[in-house]
Design an enzyme around this catalytic site. Structure first.
Site, PDB file in Angstrom:
ATOM      1  N   THR A  24       0.815  -1.217   0.000  1.00 27.47           N
ATOM      2  CA  THR A  24       0.000   0.000   0.000  1.00 27.47           C
ATOM      3  C   THR A  24       0.845   1.262   0.000  1.00 27.47           C
ATOM      4  O   THR A  24       0.427   2.299  -0.511  1.00 27.47           O
ATOM      5  CB  THR A  24      -0.943  -0.018   1.229  1.00 27.47           C
ATOM      6  OG1 THR A  24      -1.834  -1.110   1.073  1.00 27.47           O
ATOM      7  CG2 THR A  24      -1.732   1.261   1.363  1.00 27.47           C
ATOM      8  N   THR A 106       1.913  -4.224   4.318  1.00 26.96           N
ATOM      9  CA  THR A 106       1.827  -4.444   5.764  1.00 26.96           C
ATOM     10  C   THR A 106       1.303  -5.836   6.119  1.00 26.96           C
ATOM     11  O   THR A 106       1.541  -6.318   7.219  1.00 26.96           O
ATOM     12  CB  THR A 106       0.922  -3.391   6.431  1.00 26.96           C
ATOM     13  OG1 THR A 106      -0.386  -3.477   5.868  1.00 26.96           O
ATOM     14  CG2 THR A 106       1.498  -2.001   6.263  1.00 26.96           C
TER      15      THR A 106
HETATM   16  N1  ASP Z   1      -2.521  -5.548   0.889  1.00 26.02           N
HETATM   17  C1  ASP Z   1      -1.450  -4.635   1.218  1.00 26.02           C
HETATM   18  C2  ASP Z   1      -0.155  -5.422   1.293  1.00 26.02           C
HETATM   19  O1  ASP Z   1       0.140  -6.043   2.269  1.00 26.02           O
HETATM   20  C3  ASP Z   1      -1.741  -3.975   2.484  1.00 26.02           C
HETATM   21  C4  ASP Z   1      -0.741  -2.940   2.907  1.00 26.02           C
HETATM   22  O2  ASP Z   1       0.329  -2.797   2.363  1.00 26.02           O
HETATM   23  O3  ASP Z   1      -1.067  -2.220   3.875  1.00 26.02           O
HETATM   24  O4  ASP Z   1       0.557  -5.437   0.349  1.00 26.02           O
END
Ligand code: ASP
Length: 342
Positions: A24, A106
Site C-alpha cells: 500500500t 503491511t
Molecule cells: N494488501 C497490502 C499489502 O500487504 C496492504 C498494505 O500494504 O497495507 O501489500
C-alpha cells in the site's frame, strides 16, 4: 533493476539502500478522491517515485533505491522471501552501504521482517516500513513512515538491534511485531512493547532484545537454498483431521497446530499428533490467542507426543522458525531448543 534515486552531492550522510517491494505504501487510489478507503490499487508507485515524494529524505541519507518486486505482500512466497533475503544480505555486505530500508506491504511484513532477522548476518540496520493508506489518501502515512524508517536506518544507535519495523512512529523488533488491526494507522504492536520511538526524527530506545538474531543467529541465508514445507492449521470448533493429512500428503515436514487458548489440542485430535510425528511430520503447537506463551506439557503431553511448543511466537513466525530449524535437524528435541532460543 537498480536505479540511483534522490542522490545529490557526496557528503558524510549515511548511505542507505532502499529496496522497494510494493504494498500500500506504493498504492494509488482508484476512487477519484482522497478519502482514505479500500478503493486503491497497491504496488503501482515505483521506488524512485516513492523517494521523490519525500523531499526530506535527501537531507537524512544518501539513498540508492531499487525495485525488487512490485507486489501485494500477500504474494510473498518462500521463493520471493529467499530472493529478498539474499539481496538484503548482499547489500549489507557492501562496504558502501550503512543500512537497508525495505518498503513492503503491511499484511505480511512481520513474516518477512522475522525471516530477515533470522537469516541476514549483519550488524547494519535493516528496517522495514509500509503504509496503511495509499499515497493519494488524505493524511497518507507512507511518506512519514518512510522518512522515519530512513532516519532509523541512518542512525548509528540502530546498529546491532536486529531487523526493525518502523510504523506510526514506533520502532518494533522483528521478533515480536504483528499487524493487529486491518485499517488503523496504528496497526502494528509488539506484545512486550516496542523497542523505541522516533522522536523529532531520531530513534529513542527503551528496550533491548535478549534472543539471537542477524549476526548471532545460527541461520544464514547464504546456506539456505530452499525452505522445507511447513503448514499451518487453525483451530475452530468441529475440526477435521483431513487438513493435517492434506499437509502431510503435500510433503509438509512440520505442521503448526494453532491451538485454542494456550495451544490446546481437542481430545478427538490428540491421537493424530503422534501419528503425524511417526510419519515424519513434526507437530509444533502454537496458540490462536495472539499473545502469551504455549507451555510445554501443560494441557497436552508434548513429551509423549513428541511435539514442540512455540514459546510465545505467533503461528506465522513459528512456521518460518520451524522451517529454518528443519534445515538443520529433524529431531523434535533440537527443534524445541531452537524455539526456546529464538
Ligand atoms: N494488501 C497490502 C499489502 O500487504 C496492504 C498494505 O500494504 O497495507 O501489500
Amino acid at each position: 533493476m537498480t536505479t540511483a534515486a534522490s542522490t545529490s552531492a557526496p557528503s558524510a550522510r549515511p548511505r542507505i539502500a532502499l529496496v522497494a517491494t510494493g504494498g500500500t505504501i506504493a498504492g494509488a487510489g482508484t476512487g477519484g478522491d482522497a478519502t482514505p478507503s479500500a478503493a486503491y490499487q497497491s504496488a503501482v508507485v515505483t521506488a524512485d517515485a516513492l523517494v521523490a515524494g519525500v523531499p526530506g529524505l535527501a537531507r537524512l541519507a544518501d539513498l540508492r533505491a531499487e525495485q525488487l518486486f512490485q507486489i501485494d505482500s500477500a504474494d510473498f512466497t518462500d521463493e520471493r522471501l529467499l530472493q529478498l533475503a539474499r539481496r538484503v544480505a548482499a547489500l549489507c555486505a557492501q562496504p558502501d552501504f550503512d543500512g537497508v530500508v525495505i518498503t513492503h506491504g503491511t499484511d505480511t511484513m512481520e513474516e518477512t521482517a522475522y525471516f530477515l532477522h533470522l537469516t541476514v548476518p549483519t550488524d547494519k540496520p535493516v528496517v522495514l516500513t509500509g503504509a496503511m493508506r495509499p499515497g493519494t489518501a488524505l493524511a497518507a502515512d507512507g511518506p512519514v513512515n518512510l522518512l522515519h524508517a530512513v532516519a532509523v536506518a541512518a542512525h548509528p544507535s540502530s546498529a546491532g538491534r536486529g531487523v526493525l519495523v518502523v510504523m506510526n512512529e514506533q520502532i518494533h523488533s522483528a521478533r515480536d511485531v504483528a499487524k493487529v488491526h486491518a485499517m488503523r494507522v496504528d496497526a502494528f504492536a509488539s506484545p512486550h512493547g516496542a523497542l523505541g520511538l522516533v522522536v523529532e526524527g531520531t530513534p529513542r530506545w527503551y528496550r533491548g532484545l535478549t534472543r539471537p538474531h542477524t549476526r548471532t543467529s545460527e541461520f544464514d541465508i547464504a546456506a539456505i537454498d530452499t525452505l522445507p514445507l511447513v503448514g499451518v492449521v487453525a483451530s475452530h470448533g468441529n475440526m477435521r483431521r483431513e487438513l493435517y493429512d492434506a499437509w502431510a500428503s503435500a510433503g509438509a515436514r512440520a505442521i503448526v497446530h494453532v491451538g485454542f487458548g494456550g495451544g490446546t489440542v481437542p481430545a478427538y485430535l490428540q491421537a493424530l499428533l503422534p501419528e503425524l510425528r511417526d510419519r515424519g511430520v513434526q507437530v509444533v503447537r502454537a496458540a490462536r490467542v495472539g499473545d502469551g506463551p504455549v507451555i510445554r506439557n501443560a494441557n497436552y503431553d508434548d513429551d509423549a507426543a513428541g511435539s514442540v511448543v512455540v514459546d510465545d511466537q505467533n503461528p506465522q513466525r513459528a512456521r518460518l522458525l520451524a522451517a529454518l530449524a528443519l534445515t538443520r535437524t529433524q529431531d523434535a528435541c533440537e527443534i524445541q531448543q531452537v524455539f526456546w532460543r529464538y
